[in-house]
Design a protein around this motif. Structure first.
Motif, PDB file in Angstrom:
ATOM      1  N   HIS A  62      66.332 -89.301 -98.018  1.00  0.00           N
ATOM      2  CA  HIS A  62      67.746 -89.041 -97.738  1.00  0.00           C
ATOM      3  C   HIS A  62      68.381 -89.975 -96.709  1.00  0.00           C
ATOM      4  O   HIS A  62      69.564 -89.811 -96.380  1.00  0.00           O
ATOM      5  N   VAL A  63      67.636 -90.950 -96.165  1.00  0.00           N
ATOM      6  CA  VAL A  63      68.259 -91.861 -95.201  1.00  0.00           C
ATOM      7  C   VAL A  63      69.147 -92.851 -95.954  1.00  0.00           C
ATOM      8  O   VAL A  63      68.685 -93.583 -96.834  1.00  0.00           O
ATOM      9  N   GLU A  64      70.416 -92.865 -95.598  1.00  0.00           N
ATOM     10  CA  GLU A  64      71.386 -93.756 -96.252  1.00  0.00           C
ATOM     11  C   GLU A  64      71.466 -95.081 -95.510  1.00  0.00           C
ATOM     12  O   GLU A  64      71.477 -96.140 -96.115  1.00  0.00           O
ATOM     13  N   VAL A  92      72.647 -89.874 -93.177  1.00  0.00           N
ATOM     14  CA  VAL A  92      71.758 -89.159 -94.091  1.00  0.00           C
ATOM     15  C   VAL A  92      72.614 -88.547 -95.187  1.00  0.00           C
ATOM     16  O   VAL A  92      73.657 -87.956 -94.906  1.00  0.00           O
ATOM     17  N   LYS A  93      72.185 -88.685 -96.427  1.00  0.00           N
ATOM     18  CA  LYS A  93      72.993 -88.212 -97.551  1.00  0.00           C
ATOM     19  C   LYS A  93      72.192 -87.232 -98.396  1.00  0.00           C
ATOM     20  O   LYS A  93      71.084 -87.540 -98.836  1.00  0.00           O
ATOM     21  N   VAL A  94      72.750 -86.055 -98.627  1.00  0.00           N
ATOM     22  CA  VAL A  94      72.149 -85.073 -99.525  1.00  0.00           C
ATOM     23  C   VAL A  94      73.199 -84.735-100.570  1.00  0.00           C
ATOM     24  O   VAL A  94      74.315 -84.328-100.229  1.00  0.00           O
ATOM     25  N   ASP A  95      72.823 -84.890-101.827  1.00  0.00           N
ATOM     26  CA  ASP A  95      73.791 -84.799-102.919  1.00  0.00           C
ATOM     27  C   ASP A  95      74.942 -85.761-102.576  1.00  0.00           C
ATOM     28  O   ASP A  95      74.688 -86.931-102.383  1.00  0.00           O
ATOM     29  N   GLU A  96      76.151 -85.286-102.465  1.00  0.00           N
ATOM     30  CA  GLU A  96      77.242 -86.220-102.169  1.00  0.00           C
ATOM     31  C   GLU A  96      77.718 -86.121-100.722  1.00  0.00           C
ATOM     32  O   GLU A  96      78.729 -86.724-100.355  1.00  0.00           O
ATOM     33  N   THR A  97      76.960 -85.387 -99.901  1.00  0.00           N
ATOM     34  CA  THR A  97      77.394 -85.165 -98.525  1.00  0.00           C
ATOM     35  C   THR A  97      76.636 -86.067 -97.567  1.00  0.00           C
ATOM     36  O   THR A  97      75.408 -86.041 -97.521  1.00  0.00           O
ATOM     37  N   GLU A 126      74.394 -78.646 -94.683  1.00  0.00           N
ATOM     38  CA  GLU A 126      73.372 -78.118 -93.777  1.00  0.00           C
ATOM     39  C   GLU A 126      72.042 -78.837 -93.960  1.00  0.00           C
ATOM     40  O   GLU A 126      71.348 -79.129 -92.998  1.00  0.00           O
ATOM     41  N   LYS A 127      71.713 -79.099 -95.196  1.00  0.00           N
ATOM     42  CA  LYS A 127      70.450 -79.796 -95.431  1.00  0.00           C
ATOM     43  C   LYS A 127      70.498 -81.210 -94.853  1.00  0.00           C
ATOM     44  O   LYS A 127      69.515 -81.695 -94.271  1.00  0.00           O
ATOM     45  N   ALA A 128      71.635 -81.869 -95.010  1.00  0.00           N
ATOM     46  CA  ALA A 128      71.772 -83.226 -94.458  1.00  0.00           C
ATOM     47  C   ALA A 128      71.671 -83.212 -92.932  1.00  0.00           C
ATOM     48  O   ALA A 128      71.057 -84.098 -92.320  1.00  0.00           O
ATOM     49  N   ILE A 129      72.262 -82.204 -92.309  1.00  0.00           N
ATOM     50  CA  ILE A 129      72.190 -82.083 -90.849  1.00  0.00           C
ATOM     51  C   ILE A 129      70.741 -81.867 -90.400  1.00  0.00           C
ATOM     52  O   ILE A 129      70.269 -82.474 -89.434  1.00  0.00           O
ATOM     53  N   PHE A 130      70.030 -81.010 -91.114  1.00  0.00           N
ATOM     54  CA  PHE A 130      68.619 -80.746 -90.812  1.00  0.00           C
ATOM     55  C   PHE A 130      67.800 -82.031 -90.958  1.00  0.00           C
ATOM     56  O   PHE A 130      66.997 -82.386 -90.077  1.00  0.00           O
ATOM     57  N   GLU A 131      68.024 -82.750 -92.044  1.00  0.00           N
ATOM     58  CA  GLU A 131      67.288 -83.997 -92.288  1.00  0.00           C
ATOM     59  C   GLU A 131      67.605 -85.051 -91.221  1.00  0.00           C
ATOM     60  O   GLU A 131      66.720 -85.811 -90.818  1.00  0.00           O
TER      61      GLU A 131
END
Lengths: 115, 115, 115, 115
Positions: C52-54, C88-93, C9-14
């Protein structure tokens, strides 16, 4: 170069700065028939803060706005929707400038009134 | 993936879009104690136009604003001055998000209320 | 709610934040066939800085650009000219999203690949 | 008013427009030591497209940039980081203007060289 000319040139330069700033700050803003009044007021009050601005009037073309509404009922402010009248004063010299659509281009121009 | 999750994910995505849009559209706007009310209203009404926005509240920090006035009596809107509360609804799923200064950074975050 | 869902969810928001930011920061930029390459690179490198931008790829539609040149040989970047792919990557997602024109509207959408 | 004066005034007005546009289009862009080169080039090439621009040089202050990096390793472009030199030509009259930080304010000023 005498002081009168310098004030006039500075006022002309400042008028250009304000119109360029207004355009690139606020175009792109989401706008609809419901929100157009508050956007006009905010643009006027925002740019009026800037140094040497004597007066400013901002009108957004409601007809063009309505023609460009997307499926969600809004559009983005574009330069072609803007009619701006601006007076800038440096020392005792006041310069009038405007922005308006001319032949499909959002033209910025000096008006040759003076005080 | 069921439909409930899909609506929730889409709402979270849309909430992010709105906060990113608001930030990069309106920061940089000249603002003063005299014009701050009209800018708050215009930002709220502008972003409320966008798809799926259920409600939005925008507050500009007057104290920070006054601390940053330049010699001409205004400053530029920065992210740190903004407190935004936003609700976005997709199908029947409503997501709440906010932007506020946290440790000197204008943080955007999801709130975990739901309907 | 487990941590996996929270990261997603955080990655989607970002991802939403980045696309909204990109759009409202850079649309309106003067652009021509001569300057389009440097604008694409600058947008990619600018947004890649954000948390968080991969990865990010930005393409500006040359055909649409050329169709919209004004009498001075340039135009303004619009949302409809943009094709953006973003991870966008948050933790491993890792979440993939894109922006592209769909039926005359610059659509931002989540893609359902994952790592 | 003779034609020479008119060209000079128009060039001064256009120089103001370009500096106001540059400032409000590009400040707010995410920027880091890694991406600063591409942003400088893109701003130069973007503004060079505009009518009557003869030449433009954009330098972003690396020292100020590094002093303002956030925890994610980037910051936003501000007016105080910008040093811009601009030449605008109308008919045969060329005007030079610049933007640079003066006493904590991003000053835009006319330079009195002429052709």
């Amino acid at each position: 170069m005498n002081d009168g000319i310098k004030s006039r040139e500075k006022a002309i330069f400042e008028a250009g700065i304000k119109l360029g700033a207004l355009y690139h700050q606020f175009t792109g803003s989401p706008v609809s028939p419901e929100s157009v009044d508050s956007l006009e007021r905010a643009i006027e009050e925002s740019i009026r803060n800037q140094a040497h601005v004597e007066s400013i009037s901002v009108k957004i073309d409601r007809t063009l706005l309505k023609e460009n509404l997307n499926r969600f009922g809004y559009t983005e402010l574009t330069g072609l929707m803007l009619e701006v009248e601006l007076a800038v004063k440096v020392d005792e010299t006041c310069i009038h400038a405007e922005m308006k659509p001319v032949e499909g281009y959002p033209l910025m121009l000096l008006l040759h009134e003076r005080t």
